[in-house]
Structures are given as structure tokens and as C-alpha cells.
Scaffold this active site. Structure first.
Site, short mmCIF file in Angstrom:
data_model
loop_
_atom_site.label_atom_id
_atom_site.label_comp_id
_atom_site.label_asym_id
_atom_site.label_seq_id
_atom_site.Cartn_x
_atom_site.Cartn_y
_atom_site.Cartn_z
N ASN A 90 0.82 -1.21 0.00
CA ASN A 90 0.00 0.00 0.00
C ASN A 90 0.85 1.25 0.00
O ASN A 90 1.95 1.28 0.55
CB ASN A 90 -0.93 0.00 1.21
CG ASN A 90 -1.88 -1.18 1.18
OD1 ASN A 90 -2.02 -1.83 0.14
ND2 ASN A 90 -2.51 -1.48 2.29
N SER A 115 -4.51 -9.60 -3.28
CA SER A 115 -4.95 -10.59 -4.26
C SER A 115 -3.80 -11.49 -4.68
O SER A 115 -4.01 -12.50 -5.35
CB SER A 115 -5.53 -9.88 -5.49
OG SER A 115 -4.57 -9.04 -6.07
N HIS A 139 5.97 -0.37 -2.48
CA HIS A 139 5.64 0.44 -3.66
C HIS A 139 5.78 1.93 -3.36
O HIS A 139 5.16 2.76 -4.02
CB HIS A 139 4.23 0.10 -4.15
CG HIS A 139 4.09 -1.31 -4.63
ND1 HIS A 139 2.89 -1.96 -4.80
CD2 HIS A 139 5.05 -2.21 -4.99
CE1 HIS A 139 3.10 -3.20 -5.24
NE2 HIS A 139 4.41 -3.38 -5.35
N ASN A 172 -7.97 -12.95 3.91
CA ASN A 172 -8.51 -12.15 2.81
C ASN A 172 -10.02 -12.33 2.74
O ASN A 172 -10.56 -13.29 3.28
CB ASN A 172 -7.87 -12.58 1.48
CG ASN A 172 -7.89 -11.48 0.44
OD1 ASN A 172 -7.32 -10.41 0.64
ND2 ASN A 172 -8.56 -11.71 -0.68
#
Ligand code: OAD
Length: 244
Positions: free
Chosen positions: A102, A191, A119, A215
């Protein structure tokens, strides 16, 4: 699906969390994929590094909007339970590492003492000129037009990692180190489709780790490196799993 019960963290020495957009869903931020995901339309064009510098106007528009959206929300129990767990169990010969895909900074706002942002972050800006000496700097502004570098005059860009770009070197190095000795690996709200983070569970499994997937839905295709799976909202499962 496995039977949900609280982990006895004292049995593990090198615990690794990997999180994705699902941990921020309860804060009101859309995930990338799925029915209401933001991964639609021309997002694929905007987030591909091969389209720079032509995509800069759209890149700033997209991430400027996300800066504003993230500033308007708060962290949720998924963030705070992980933060509490880190504070409780890290130290005294035990390491608890948190790697996130995130870019929203909500783990930090939820109190996490140490977060590796694979990221990078939407709240940092850097120069597009690879030779420029300007260091990436914290930035919460939502600019109306493309900002320019005070040192070299090139365009500035959000510091997020785009498709086709390498992860920050320190993040890669820390992941390698943590996964090598990992004995408990917990992935939450991802995912599992974007490399290299999608491959972390396999590396943790090879190191002999207990591997857990939390999840809303099962991973498709199923990743057999996960030996346990707990399906449901992370903000409800994690307090039980981590004893928060
Ligand atoms: P995705 O959007 O691909 O996946 C988010 C996952 O969270 C989905 O599998 C949802 O089912 C799940 N989810 C939704 N709400 C949840 C909840 N309340 N509790 C638990 N799970 C929930 O997001 P990521 O896996 O993070 O990269 O995506 C990885 C990367 O793809 C992103 O970092 C981004 C994107 O391209 C870059 O931009 C470089």
C-alpha cells in the site's frame, strides 16, 4: 478454510506480515481489483512507467486525487491490531517485519513503528530526472499542474513505484533478509497477483515458515504455498488471529 484461533506468537522468532489494499478497505479506500476496484479505465496506462513522461498529467491527476482521498480517511482495526502486535512482540531476539504494497501511509497512522513500503508512498514526490540530486521528499499537496524541480527544472512526479520499475533497493534487501529466516508469514488483504510480493509466501515456505492467508475471498488461482486460509474482513479476523 482453517479454524480461526489466536496465534501463540511466543513460538516464533521471525514473523513477517505482507499487506495489500484489503487492509485499507474498512477505512473506505477502494481496492485495486474487484467489482468496485480502481483498477479500471485508463489506470493501466497511467501506472505504467513506459508511458512517462507523456502520462504525467494523468499521473498527477490520479495520485493527486488519491492523496486527497487518503487524507480524508482514518486507519482501521486491521492497521491498529498489526501495529499493536508489532509493538508487543518485536524485540528481545524476535523480529516482526511489516511489508506493505500500500502507498497510503495508513499503517503508520495506525501506529506501526516500522513499515517497509514496497511500492513507496503517494505522499512523497521526486524528480523525473534520474541524474538530479533532489532527494524524494514528503509531500501532501494536490497540485493543479505538473510541479517542476527546484534544482534542475525537470518535471516532478509522485514517488510511487509504477509497473516496469524496480522496488526501492532497501525494501528488496529487507524482504530478502526477513524471508530467509521467516518462521511465521501472514499475508493480509492482497490478491497476490503482483510480483515480487506475490512470491514472498513461496520463499517463506521454503524457509520452513507457517504460512497464513487472510482475505475477503480465496486467492485465484489458489497459491498452494499458503497452508492456512482465513476468509472474511481483515478488520474482524486479525483481532482474533493476533489476539488484539
Ligand atoms: P488488490 O486490489 O489486487 O487485492 C485486494 C484484496 O483485498 C482482494 O483480494 C480483496 O478480496 C481483498 N479485500 C477487500 N476488502 C477486504 C477486507 N476488508 N479484508 C480483507 N481483504 C479484503 O490489491 P493488492 O493485492 O494490494 O501496485 O494489489 C497489489 C498491487 O497491485 C498494488 O500495490 C498496486 C496494484 O497494481 C502498484 O500500483 C505498483
Amino acid at each position: 478454510m482453517s479454524h480461526l484461533q489466536t496465534i501463540d506468537a511466543s513460538r516464533y522468532k521471525n514473523i513477517v506480515f505482507l499487506t495489500g489494499a484489503g487492509v485499507s478497505a474498512a477505512s473506505g479506500l477502494p481496492t485495486f481489483r474487484g467489482p468496485n476496484g480502481i483498477w479500471q479505465g485508463d489506470v493501466a496506462y497511467v501506472t505504467n512507467a513506459a508511458n512517462l513522461p507523456g502520462s504525467l498529467p494523468q499521473l498527477w491527476e490520479f495520485y493527486g486525487r488519491r492523496r486527497a482521498a487518503v487524507q480524508a480517511v482514518q486507519s482501521n482495526p486491521a492497521h491498529t491490531v498489526i501495529a499493536d502486535f508489532q509493538r508487543k512482540w518485536h524485540g528481545s531476539g524476535r523480529s516482526v517485519s511489516l511489508f506493505t504494497q500500500n502507498v497510503d501511509g495508513l499503517h503508520q497512522r495506525g501506529g506501526s513503528p516500522d513499515v517497509v513500503e514496497l511500492h513507496s508512498s503517494i505522499f512523497r514526490t521526486r524528480c523525473l530526472n534520474p541524474a538530479c540530486a533532489l532527494e524524494p521528499y514528503p509531500d501532501e499537496t494536490v497540485p493543479d499542474e505538473i510541479p517542476t524541480c527546484p534544482l534542475c527544472g525537470w518535471a516532478l512526479r509522485p514517488d510511487v513505484v509504477l509497473f516496469g520499475e524496480l522496488l526501492p533497493a532497501e525494501a528488496t534487501w529487507r524482504a530478502q533478509r526477513a524471508l530467509r529466516g521467516c518462521d511465521l508469514f501472514i499475508a493480509v488483504g492482497t490478491s497476490g497477483t503482483v510480483s515480487p510480493a506475490a512470491d514472498y509466501v513461496r520463499r517463506a515456505g521454503l524457509a520452513g515458515a507457517r504460512t497464513i492467508y487472510v482475505n475477503l475471498t480465496s486467492m485465484t488461482p489458489r497459491n498452494t504455498a499458503f497452508k492456512e486460509e482465513y476468509l472474511g474482513p481483515a478488520e474482524e479476523i486479525l483481532p482474533v488471529l493476533l489476539g488484539g
